[in-house]
Design a protein around this motif. Sequence first.
Motif, PDB file in Angstrom:
ATOM      1  N   GLY A  91       5.034  18.499  23.149  1.00 48.30           N
ATOM      2  CA  GLY A  91       4.521  19.860  23.202  1.00 48.30           C
ATOM      3  C   GLY A  91       4.879  20.722  22.006  1.00 48.30           C
ATOM      4  O   GLY A  91       4.558  21.901  21.979  1.00 48.30           O
ATOM      5  N   THR A  92       5.528  20.153  20.995  1.00 45.17           N
ATOM      6  CA  THR A  92       5.876  20.939  19.812  1.00 45.17           C
ATOM      7  C   THR A  92       4.973  20.557  18.651  1.00 45.17           C
ATOM      8  O   THR A  92       4.651  19.395  18.474  1.00 45.17           O
ATOM      9  CB  THR A  92       7.344  20.704  19.395  1.00 45.17           C
ATOM     10  OG1 THR A  92       7.509  19.333  19.056  1.00 45.17           O
ATOM     11  CG2 THR A  92       8.303  21.083  20.504  1.00 45.17           C
ATOM     12  N   GLY A  93       4.561  21.545  17.889  1.00 45.11           N
ATOM     13  CA  GLY A  93       3.756  21.266  16.707  1.00 45.11           C
ATOM     14  C   GLY A  93       2.348  20.818  17.027  1.00 45.11           C
ATOM     15  O   GLY A  93       1.803  21.108  18.092  1.00 45.11           O
ATOM     16  N   ALA A  94       1.750  20.087  16.082  1.00 40.39           N
ATOM     17  CA  ALA A  94       0.370  19.635  16.232  1.00 40.39           C
ATOM     18  C   ALA A  94       0.101  18.501  15.257  1.00 40.39           C
ATOM     19  O   ALA A  94       0.850  18.296  14.310  1.00 40.39           O
ATOM     20  CB  ALA A  94      -0.594  20.787  15.946  1.00 40.39           C
ATOM     21  N   ARG A  95      -0.977  17.769  15.512  1.00 38.44           N
ATOM     22  CA  ARG A  95      -1.476  16.751  14.591  1.00 38.44           C
ATOM     23  C   ARG A  95      -2.943  17.106  14.344  1.00 38.44           C
ATOM     24  O   ARG A  95      -3.665  17.424  15.286  1.00 38.44           O
ATOM     25  CB  ARG A  95      -1.415  15.363  15.213  1.00 38.44           C
ATOM     26  CG  ARG A  95      -0.082  14.954  15.759  1.00 38.44           C
ATOM     27  CD  ARG A  95      -0.187  13.540  16.364  1.00 38.44           C
ATOM     28  NE  ARG A  95       0.786  13.280  17.382  1.00 38.44           N
ATOM     29  CZ  ARG A  95       2.077  13.091  17.174  1.00 38.44           C
ATOM     30  NH1 ARG A  95       2.555  13.163  15.964  1.00 38.44           N
ATOM     31  NH2 ARG A  95       2.896  12.828  18.165  1.00 38.44           N
ATOM     32  N   ALA A  96      -3.374  17.030  13.097  1.00 39.18           N
ATOM     33  CA  ALA A  96      -4.763  17.371  12.793  1.00 39.18           C
ATOM     34  C   ALA A  96      -5.282  16.484  11.668  1.00 39.18           C
ATOM     35  O   ALA A  96      -4.529  16.120  10.765  1.00 39.18           O
ATOM     36  CB  ALA A  96      -4.883  18.835  12.389  1.00 39.18           C
ATOM     37  N   GLN A  97      -6.563  16.130  11.758  1.00 38.46           N
ATOM     38  CA  GLN A  97      -7.200  15.302  10.748  1.00 38.46           C
ATOM     39  C   GLN A  97      -8.593  15.844  10.441  1.00 38.46           C
ATOM     40  O   GLN A  97      -9.296  16.264  11.352  1.00 38.46           O
ATOM     41  CB  GLN A  97      -7.356  13.846  11.215  1.00 38.46           C
ATOM     42  CG  GLN A  97      -6.077  13.151  11.598  1.00 38.46           C
ATOM     43  CD  GLN A  97      -5.617  13.481  12.998  1.00 38.46           C
ATOM     44  OE1 GLN A  97      -6.414  13.697  13.897  1.00 38.46           O
ATOM     45  NE2 GLN A  97      -4.313  13.538  13.193  1.00 38.46           N
ATOM     46  N   VAL A  98      -8.947  15.792   9.168  1.00 40.89           N
ATOM     47  CA  VAL A  98     -10.322  16.059   8.753  1.00 40.89           C
ATOM     48  C   VAL A  98     -10.942  14.689   8.500  1.00 40.89           C
ATOM     49  O   VAL A  98     -10.385  13.870   7.768  1.00 40.89           O
ATOM     50  CB  VAL A  98     -10.373  16.926   7.481  1.00 40.89           C
ATOM     51  CG1 VAL A  98     -11.815  17.074   6.987  1.00 40.89           C
ATOM     52  CG2 VAL A  98      -9.749  18.291   7.749  1.00 40.89           C
ATOM     53  N   VAL A  99     -12.070  14.441   9.157  1.00 39.74           N
ATOM     54  CA  VAL A  99     -12.751  13.156   9.014  1.00 39.74           C
ATOM     55  C   VAL A  99     -14.163  13.398   8.497  1.00 39.74           C
ATOM     56  O   VAL A  99     -14.720  14.484   8.657  1.00 39.74           O
ATOM     57  CB  VAL A  99     -12.770  12.375  10.352  1.00 39.74           C
ATOM     58  CG1 VAL A  99     -11.349  12.082  10.808  1.00 39.74           C
ATOM     59  CG2 VAL A  99     -13.523  13.111  11.436  1.00 39.74           C
ATOM     60  N   ARG A 100     -14.713  12.368   7.838  1.00 44.29           N
ATOM     61  CA  ARG A 100     -16.046  12.520   7.246  1.00 44.29           C
ATOM     62  C   ARG A 100     -16.920  11.346   7.676  1.00 44.29           C
ATOM     63  O   ARG A 100     -16.478  10.199   7.669  1.00 44.29           O
ATOM     64  CB  ARG A 100     -15.935  12.576   5.728  1.00 44.29           C
ATOM     65  CG  ARG A 100     -17.272  12.766   5.061  1.00 44.29           C
ATOM     66  CD  ARG A 100     -17.223  13.170   3.611  1.00 44.29           C
ATOM     67  NE  ARG A 100     -16.128  12.661   2.825  1.00 44.29           N
ATOM     68  CZ  ARG A 100     -15.696  13.232   1.703  1.00 44.29           C
ATOM     69  NH1 ARG A 100     -16.266  14.331   1.254  1.00 44.29           N
ATOM     70  NH2 ARG A 100     -14.710  12.709   1.016  1.00 44.29           N
ATOM     71  N   ARG A 101     -18.168  11.682   8.014  1.00 39.93           N
ATOM     72  CA  ARG A 101     -19.144  10.654   8.357  1.00 39.93           C
ATOM     73  C   ARG A 101     -19.505   9.870   7.102  1.00 39.93           C
ATOM     74  O   ARG A 101     -19.768  10.431   6.045  1.00 39.93           O
ATOM     75  CB  ARG A 101     -20.401  11.277   8.969  1.00 39.93           C
ATOM     76  CG  ARG A 101     -21.351  10.230   9.559  1.00 39.93           C
ATOM     77  CD  ARG A 101     -22.667  10.817  10.068  1.00 39.93           C
ATOM     78  NE  ARG A 101     -22.648  12.209  10.434  1.00 39.93           N
ATOM     79  CZ  ARG A 101     -22.615  12.662  11.695  1.00 39.93           C
ATOM     80  NH1 ARG A 101     -22.585  11.825  12.695  1.00 39.93           N
ATOM     81  NH2 ARG A 101     -22.641  13.953  11.931  1.00 39.93           N
ATOM     82  N   GLN A 102     -19.528   8.547   7.242  1.00 41.18           N
ATOM     83  CA  GLN A 102     -19.857   7.657   6.137  1.00 41.18           C
ATOM     84  C   GLN A 102     -21.358   7.355   6.151  1.00 41.18           C
ATOM     85  O   GLN A 102     -22.039   7.613   7.146  1.00 41.18           O
ATOM     86  CB  GLN A 102     -19.045   6.361   6.278  1.00 41.18           C
ATOM     87  CG  GLN A 102     -17.540   6.599   6.359  1.00 41.18           C
ATOM     88  CD  GLN A 102     -16.987   7.316   5.145  1.00 41.18           C
ATOM     89  OE1 GLN A 102     -17.088   6.810   4.032  1.00 41.18           O
ATOM     90  NE2 GLN A 102     -16.424   8.511   5.349  1.00 41.18           N
TER      91      GLN A 102
END
Length: 121
Positions: A91-102
């Motif tokens: 419950g602490t912090g976060a995870r985030a990703q930017v992804v791109r369609r190929q």
Amino acid sequence: MSEYEKAMRPEDITRLFVERSNAGDAAGVAALYEEDAVLAYPPGKLTEGREAIRALWEKVLANGPRFEPEQPLPTLVSGDIALTSTPPRDGTGARAQVVRRQPDGSWLRLLDQPEFTPPAR
């Protein structure tokens, strides 16, 4: 590079990451990233490029860590770019990703912030 299952939805990447990490497959984890991707890991540093990401995961996975699937938060999509995220189990912090369609319709990570804990106030 071997033929791996492709992420046909942005949310598939997290599942594939867990499966490949738990199998000790650093090349398979790296295959989830674009050639010039940037990973904000280890903490306070950047790992740039698929080959560097593969080398980093070889070291991390040599210790045999186990990853558990995390329920993704709603994905934000704008054209060929998407933002995926998961809340850590503690419950602490976060995870985030930017992804791109190929071009083939699959998705790969472009930017990955696997751990972010806000500074203490």
